[in-house]
Every structure is written in C-alpha cells, then in structure tokens.
Design a protein around this motif. Structure first.
Motif, PDB file in Angstrom:
ATOM      1  N   VAL A   1       0.805  -0.955   0.026  1.00 53.42           N
ATOM      2  CA  VAL A   1      -0.099  -0.188   0.002  1.00 53.42           C
ATOM      3  C   VAL A   1       0.912   1.142  -0.089  1.00 53.42           C
ATOM      4  O   VAL A   1       0.508   2.252  -0.693  1.00 53.42           O
ATOM      5  N   VAL A   2       1.870   1.255   0.853  1.00 55.65           N
ATOM      6  CA  VAL A   2       2.892   2.419   0.712  1.00 55.65           C
ATOM      7  C   VAL A   2       3.436   2.624  -0.531  1.00 55.65           C
ATOM      8  O   VAL A   2       3.560   3.594  -1.147  1.00 55.65           O
ATOM      9  N   ILE A   3       3.748   1.788  -1.167  1.00 56.26           N
ATOM     10  CA  ILE A   3       4.429   1.621  -2.527  1.00 56.26           C
ATOM     11  C   ILE A   3       3.577   2.339  -3.458  1.00 56.26           C
ATOM     12  O   ILE A   3       3.729   2.964  -4.326  1.00 56.26           O
ATOM     13  N   THR A   4       2.381   1.536  -3.438  1.00 58.22           N
ATOM     14  CA  THR A   4       1.324   2.094  -4.547  1.00 58.22           C
ATOM     15  C   THR A   4       0.958   3.596  -4.086  1.00 58.22           C
ATOM     16  O   THR A   4       0.708   4.236  -5.227  1.00 58.22           O
ATOM     17  N   ALA A   5       1.010   4.053  -3.174  1.00 62.56           N
ATOM     18  CA  ALA A   5       0.575   5.311  -2.789  1.00 62.56           C
ATOM     19  C   ALA A   5       1.618   6.176  -3.254  1.00 62.56           C
ATOM     20  O   ALA A   5       1.420   7.398  -3.727  1.00 62.56           O
ATOM     21  N   VAL A   6       3.108   5.831  -3.214  1.00 60.95           N
ATOM     22  CA  VAL A   6       4.325   6.890  -3.616  1.00 60.95           C
ATOM     23  C   VAL A   6       3.829   6.680  -5.248  1.00 60.95           C
ATOM     24  O   VAL A   6       4.135   7.710  -5.888  1.00 60.95           O
ATOM     25  N   LEU A   7       3.518   5.667  -5.813  1.00 61.91           N
ATOM     26  CA  LEU A   7       3.582   5.501  -7.306  1.00 61.91           C
ATOM     27  C   LEU A   7       2.457   6.269  -7.885  1.00 61.91           C
ATOM     28  O   LEU A   7       2.539   7.298  -8.608  1.00 61.91           O
ATOM     29  N   LEU A   8       1.294   6.401  -7.006  1.00 62.23           N
ATOM     30  CA  LEU A   8       0.281   7.298  -7.447  1.00 62.23           C
ATOM     31  C   LEU A   8       0.418   8.593  -7.374  1.00 62.23           C
ATOM     32  O   LEU A   8       0.125   9.406  -8.022  1.00 62.23           O
ATOM     33  N   ILE A   9       1.219   9.059  -6.396  1.00 62.47           N
ATOM     34  CA  ILE A   9       1.688  10.474  -6.073  1.00 62.47           C
ATOM     35  C   ILE A   9       2.440  10.761  -7.602  1.00 62.47           C
ATOM     36  O   ILE A   9       2.282  11.881  -8.233  1.00 62.47           O
ATOM     37  N   LEU A  10       3.559   9.913  -8.040  1.00 63.45           N
ATOM     38  CA  LEU A  10       4.257  10.248  -8.845  1.00 63.45           C
ATOM     39  C   LEU A  10       3.284  10.223 -10.364  1.00 63.45           C
ATOM     40  O   LEU A  10       3.658  11.122 -11.227  1.00 63.45           O
ATOM     41  N   PHE A  11       2.203   9.344 -10.613  1.00 60.76           N
ATOM     42  CA  PHE A  11       1.476   9.423 -11.649  1.00 60.76           C
ATOM     43  C   PHE A  11       0.880  10.700 -11.600  1.00 60.76           C
ATOM     44  O   PHE A  11       0.635  11.163 -12.803  1.00 60.76           O
ATOM     45  N   ALA A  12       0.139  11.069 -10.739  1.00 58.22           N
ATOM     46  CA  ALA A  12      -0.759  12.307 -10.567  1.00 58.22           C
ATOM     47  C   ALA A  12      -0.041  13.251 -10.798  1.00 58.22           C
ATOM     48  O   ALA A  12      -0.167  14.327 -11.745  1.00 58.22           O
ATOM     49  N   THR A  13       1.547  13.574 -10.611  1.00 59.67           N
ATOM     50  CA  THR A  13       2.237  14.706 -10.624  1.00 59.67           C
ATOM     51  C   THR A  13       2.696  14.759 -12.152  1.00 59.67           C
ATOM     52  O   THR A  13       2.684  15.702 -12.646  1.00 59.67           O
ATOM     53  N   ARG A  14       2.940  13.694 -12.667  1.00 60.17           N
ATOM     54  CA  ARG A  14       3.053  13.724 -14.272  1.00 60.17           C
ATOM     55  C   ARG A  14       2.154  13.833 -14.951  1.00 60.17           C
ATOM     56  O   ARG A  14       2.044  14.590 -16.040  1.00 60.17           O
ATOM     57  N   ALA A  15       0.847  13.474 -14.651  1.00 58.17           N
ATOM     58  CA  ALA A  15      -0.369  13.599 -15.461  1.00 58.17           C
ATOM     59  C   ALA A  15      -0.653  14.934 -15.282  1.00 58.17           C
ATOM     60  O   ALA A  15      -1.144  15.651 -16.249  1.00 58.17           O
ATOM     61  N   ALA A  16      -0.533  15.738 -14.309  1.00 59.83           N
ATOM     62  CA  ALA A  16      -0.788  16.986 -13.904  1.00 59.83           C
ATOM     63  C   ALA A  16       0.004  18.000 -14.827  1.00 59.83           C
ATOM     64  O   ALA A  16      -0.353  19.116 -15.287  1.00 59.83           O
ATOM     65  N   ARG A  17       1.255  17.329 -15.271  1.00 56.97           N
ATOM     66  CA  ARG A  17       2.041  18.317 -16.120  1.00 56.97           C
ATOM     67  C   ARG A  17       1.662  17.686 -17.664  1.00 56.97           C
ATOM     68  O   ARG A  17       2.501  18.292 -18.595  1.00 56.97           O
ATOM     69  N   GLY A  18       0.703  16.905 -17.803  1.00 60.92           N
ATOM     70  CA  GLY A  18       0.584  16.479 -18.952  1.00 60.92           C
ATOM     71  C   GLY A  18       0.792  15.269 -19.591  1.00 60.92           C
ATOM     72  O   GLY A  18       0.619  15.035 -20.807  1.00 60.92           O
ATOM     73  N   SER A  19       1.253  14.362 -18.994  1.00 62.67           N
ATOM     74  CA  SER A  19       1.662  12.965 -19.267  1.00 62.67           C
ATOM     75  C   SER A  19       0.448  11.937 -19.605  1.00 62.67           C
ATOM     76  O   SER A  19      -0.254  11.681 -18.581  1.00 62.67           O
TER      77      SER A  19
END
Length: 139
Positions: A54-72
C-alpha cells in the motif's frame, strides 16, 4: 492537455490531496505495525506484506498524478487504472474472512473510500476529455 487549465488544475489538486491522505494513512499504518510487531495475532505476515504494498502504491500514485498534471498521457492512464483497481482489491481484502485483522480491514476501508474519490475524479469526463487524442479529420 492544455497548459493553464484552471479546471484541470483544480481536479489534479483534489487528486493530490486524496492521494496524500492515502499515503499518510498508509505510513501511519506501517508505523503502527512496526510498534505492534511482537503481537502475532495482530501483525501477521499478510499484514506486513499488504502494508508495504500500500505504501509503495501510494508513492507511485503521487508520481503518476504529478506527471499527469504536467500533461503525461501515460501517467494519466496509469493513474486511472490503479485508482480503479485499488478499491476493488480493498473490497476483496475486506471480504476475505480471517486473512487480515479487523483493525486493518477498517483501515483498508478508509483507504478504499479515499481511492474511490481518486478514481471518480481521475476517470471523470472532464479530465478524460483533456487527455483525449485528437483525431485528424483530414486523413
């Protein structure tokens, strides 16, 4: 995705806040597990495994959301997929008898509600339309 889109920015802020809450709860749960590690009735190998995942998934989700917000687009796709799979996995965990202690099922239920919110925003019509591939009509 177009830059400076206030509605998309607001949606991604909501997603980030929800995921930050998910991460905070996950880290606190892992800390509680460390503190209770000597009680095998409360902390089983399955509890350790799930907490780390769950902790690993949460960290990955933060990364996905950050990159998605930048347009990825790729990060947005991953965010959408994981945000739907996570609550489904949590429902299974809660439903399985005897696998996890009640306290962890409650914690997972809270996480499931948070991730349902992430899934609703990330898979909503507006954000999906912002990442839609525009087809060239002159083909």
């Amino acid at each position: 995705m177009e830059p400076n889109d206030p509605r998309a920015d607001s949606a991604f802020r909501s997603v980030h806040r929800l995921i930050a809450g998910y991460l905070a709860i996950s880290i606190l749960t892992l800390a509680a597990i460390v503190l209770m590690r000597n009680d095998p009735a409360v902390v089983t190998p399955a509890v350790w495994t799930r907490a780390v995942i769950v902790v690993i998934t949460a960290v990955l989700l933060i990364l996905f959301a950050t990159r998605a917000a930048r347009g990825s687009r790729g990060a947005f796709r991953r965010l959408r997929i994981v945000s739907v799979i996570t609550p489904v996995a949590i429902v299974v965990i809660i439903a399985l008898p005897g696998t996890f202690p009640v306290w962890m099922k409650i914690e997972q239920g809270v996480c499931g509600l948070i991730m349902t919110g992430v899934a609703a925003v990330a898979n909503g019509r507006y954000l999906r339309s912002r990442f839609a591939v525009r087809q060239n009509a002159a083909k």
